[in-house]
Design a protein around this motif. Structure first.
Motif, short mmCIF file in Angstrom:
data_model
loop_
_atom_site.label_atom_id
_atom_site.label_comp_id
_atom_site.label_asym_id
_atom_site.label_seq_id
_atom_site.Cartn_x
_atom_site.Cartn_y
_atom_site.Cartn_z
N ALA A 20 14.37 98.37 70.93
CA ALA A 20 15.09 98.02 69.71
C ALA A 20 16.32 98.91 69.61
O ALA A 20 16.35 100.03 70.15
N VAL A 21 17.33 98.41 68.92
CA VAL A 21 18.57 99.16 68.71
C VAL A 21 18.60 99.68 67.28
O VAL A 21 18.28 98.95 66.34
N VAL A 22 18.98 100.95 67.13
CA VAL A 22 19.10 101.52 65.79
C VAL A 22 20.34 102.40 65.75
O VAL A 22 20.60 103.18 66.67
N GLU A 40 24.11 91.35 69.15
CA GLU A 40 24.02 91.15 70.59
C GLU A 40 23.29 92.32 71.26
O GLU A 40 22.46 92.11 72.15
N ALA A 41 23.60 93.54 70.83
CA ALA A 41 22.93 94.71 71.39
C ALA A 41 21.43 94.65 71.13
O ALA A 41 20.61 94.98 72.01
N ALA A 42 21.06 94.23 69.91
CA ALA A 42 19.64 94.11 69.58
C ALA A 42 18.96 93.08 70.48
O ALA A 42 17.81 93.27 70.91
N ARG A 73 20.10 107.43 79.03
CA ARG A 73 19.68 106.03 79.18
C ARG A 73 19.16 105.47 77.87
O ARG A 73 18.98 104.26 77.75
N GLN A 74 18.91 106.33 76.89
CA GLN A 74 18.47 105.86 75.56
C GLN A 74 19.65 105.48 74.67
O GLN A 74 19.46 105.13 73.51
N GLN A 75 20.87 105.55 75.19
CA GLN A 75 22.07 105.26 74.40
C GLN A 75 22.76 104.00 74.91
O GLN A 75 22.68 103.66 76.08
N LEU A 76 23.47 103.35 74.00
CA LEU A 76 24.31 102.21 74.33
C LEU A 76 25.59 102.30 73.53
O LEU A 76 25.56 102.58 72.33
N GLU A 77 26.72 102.08 74.19
CA GLU A 77 28.02 102.15 73.53
C GLU A 77 28.69 100.79 73.57
O GLU A 77 28.58 100.06 74.55
N PHE A 78 29.37 100.44 72.48
CA PHE A 78 30.23 99.26 72.54
C PHE A 78 31.54 99.57 71.84
O PHE A 78 31.63 100.45 71.00
N MET A 100 57.48 100.67 62.79
CA MET A 100 56.21 101.30 63.16
C MET A 100 55.25 100.23 63.65
O MET A 100 55.12 99.18 63.04
N ALA A 101 54.58 100.50 64.73
CA ALA A 101 53.64 99.53 65.29
C ALA A 101 52.45 99.32 64.38
O ALA A 101 52.08 100.19 63.58
N ASP A 102 51.84 98.13 64.48
CA ASP A 102 50.61 97.88 63.73
C ASP A 102 49.57 98.90 64.12
O ASP A 102 49.40 99.23 65.29
N ARG A 103 48.85 99.39 63.12
CA ARG A 103 47.77 100.32 63.39
C ARG A 103 46.48 99.53 63.52
O ARG A 103 46.22 98.60 62.77
N HIS A 104 45.63 99.90 64.48
CA HIS A 104 44.40 99.16 64.65
C HIS A 104 43.31 100.07 65.19
O HIS A 104 43.58 101.08 65.83
N ALA A 105 42.06 99.67 64.93
CA ALA A 105 40.93 100.31 65.59
C ALA A 105 40.54 99.42 66.74
O ALA A 105 40.48 98.21 66.59
N GLY A 106 40.26 99.99 67.90
CA GLY A 106 39.89 99.07 68.96
C GLY A 106 39.65 99.71 70.29
O GLY A 106 39.66 100.91 70.47
N GLY A 107 39.46 98.87 71.27
CA GLY A 107 39.18 99.24 72.64
C GLY A 107 38.74 97.98 73.35
O GLY A 107 38.86 96.89 72.83
N GLU A 108 38.25 98.10 74.58
CA GLU A 108 37.78 96.94 75.30
C GLU A 108 36.45 96.49 74.73
O GLU A 108 35.61 97.30 74.34
N CYS A 109 36.24 95.20 74.71
CA CYS A 109 35.04 94.64 74.10
C CYS A 109 33.94 94.55 75.15
O CYS A 109 33.90 93.60 75.93
N ALA A 110 33.08 95.53 75.22
CA ALA A 110 32.04 95.54 76.24
C ALA A 110 30.98 96.57 75.87
O ALA A 110 31.24 97.52 75.16
N PHE A 111 29.77 96.33 76.38
CA PHE A 111 28.71 97.33 76.27
C PHE A 111 28.78 98.23 77.49
O PHE A 111 29.02 97.77 78.60
N GLU A 112 28.57 99.52 77.27
CA GLU A 112 28.65 100.48 78.36
C GLU A 112 27.49 101.46 78.26
O GLU A 112 27.04 101.79 77.16
N PRO A 113 27.02 101.96 79.40
CA PRO A 113 26.01 103.02 79.36
C PRO A 113 26.64 104.31 78.87
O PRO A 113 27.86 104.48 78.89
N GLU A 114 25.81 105.23 78.44
CA GLU A 114 26.28 106.53 77.98
C GLU A 114 25.57 107.62 78.77
O GLU A 114 24.86 107.35 79.73
#
Length: 333
Positions: free
Chosen positions: A55-57, A44-46, A18-23, A1-15
């Motif tokens: 500000a980021v919350v 970094e987002a802050a 315009r009041q949102q930020l995704e990473f 069985m493959a290793d299980r992981h949480a993840g994705g590409e490491c980057a900030f993206e718009p949503e």
């Protein structure tokens, strides 16, 4: 069985707004490293927000009254045009956890078996009690707002990868949805990565609760995959019952009773949360994450989820603005 992981590409993206930020984090197998990366990305987002006087919350809805602005991207403009107020008012922030699977067949088997447990994850993560300047009466009002999308929420058992893809195609053939990215169910096969994506949770105020969720979800995936390989069938609860469980979780969070995933009968929230831990105990022992999960869940049950923290701050300060200010500080961990 493959290793299980949480993840994705490491980057900030718009949503969508315009009041949102995704990473996204990188694929991880070590939960301590995941915690470090989440905290680093929040810092970094802050910093980026401070550069433009903001500000980021990490809140799943805005406690303060807000008129969100839809982004200028073609996709976001399409969503606003086709879905009207549903898109315009959708200023909500969720937490998505990807876990690797070896094949679509394994992935669908996992989706079929984790269905009853997803509402418990929602209760643990609930972090959106306020909406447009008032108390919504819910722990996770985000999930109620998100549920306005036509493809959101729990789904039936699929039974096979072929049937999963047939049902997804049937949804796309209606032309209500723009593309496969609009399959907004509580969990799905990722259309971009060899993973399943659990999408049911609110974004968490405390970054360590995010890590706890990732740990429990990876444990659920491991456990479900093992059950499938052993020939154990999934529970056949109807989607209507799962909707009741999701509503109960969004309303009560950890403050009252939840529907137990093994029976769909109401039991105290702590009992149900610890049942989730028991469900994944074997997988967590194997990965070495059991002690951290036990400690993390114990701390969460003692301190309360983000909704509890926000309401406590509101009681103590009498001000939603002061509540948000303190949540900004806590976001960094």
């Amino acid at each position: 069985m493959a290793d299980r992981h949480a993840g994705g590409e490491c980057a900030f993206e718009p949503e969508l707004h315009r009041q949102q930020l995704e990473f996204a984090t990188r694929p991880q197998t070590d939960m301590d490293e995941l915690a470090e990366e989440i905290i680093r990305r929040r810092v970094e987002a802050a910093g980026h927000a401070a550069d433009v006087g903001a500000a980021v919350v990490a809140l799943a809805t805005s406690p303060l009254p807000v008129s969100p602005t839809v982004g200028t991207g073609e996709r976001y403009q399409w969503l606003e045009q086709h879905f009207g107020l549903t898109a315009q008012e959708q200023l909500t922030c969720g937490c998505h956890v990807h876990v690797s699977v070896e094949s679509d067949e394994e992935g669908v088997a996992v989706l079929d078996r984790v269905r009853p447990w997803l509402s418990v994850l929602l209760a643990l993560s609930a972090n959106s009690p306020f909406w447009q300047g008032q108390d919504s009466g819910y722990n996770s009002y985000r999930s109620r707002v998100w549920g306005r999308w036509p493809s959101a929420g729990p789904v039936d058992v699929f039974g096979s990868a072929q049937r999963y893809h047939e049902q997804i195609q049937a949804l796309l053939d209606t032309e209500v949805l723009r593309d496969e990215g609009m399959i907004y169910s509580d969990a799905r096969l990722s259309h971009r990565y060899p993973t399943i994506e659990v999408r049911v949770a609110d974004v968490c105020l405390d970054p360590l609760v995010t890590v706890l969720l990732a740990t429990l979800i990876r444990g659920l995936v491991e456990t479900a995959a093992c059950e499938w390989r052993a020939g154990e069938p999934p529970a056949e609860f109807r989607t209507g019952l799962l909707r009741m469980a999701a509503w109960r979780a969004s309303r009560s969070g950890l403050d009252d009773r939840l529907l137990h995933p093994l029976t769909m009968h109401p039991e105290p929230a702590e009992t149900v949360a610890r049942a989730l831990l028991a469900q994944v105990r074997g997988a967590l022992e194997e990965s070495g994450d059991l002690k951290a999960a036990e400690d993390g869940l114990g701390s969460l049950l003692t301190a309360g989820n983000g909704a509890c923290v926000q309401r406590d701050l509101m009681r103590r300060t009498g001000s939603l603005r002061a509540t948000v200010t303190e949540c900004v500080r806590r976001t960094r961990g």
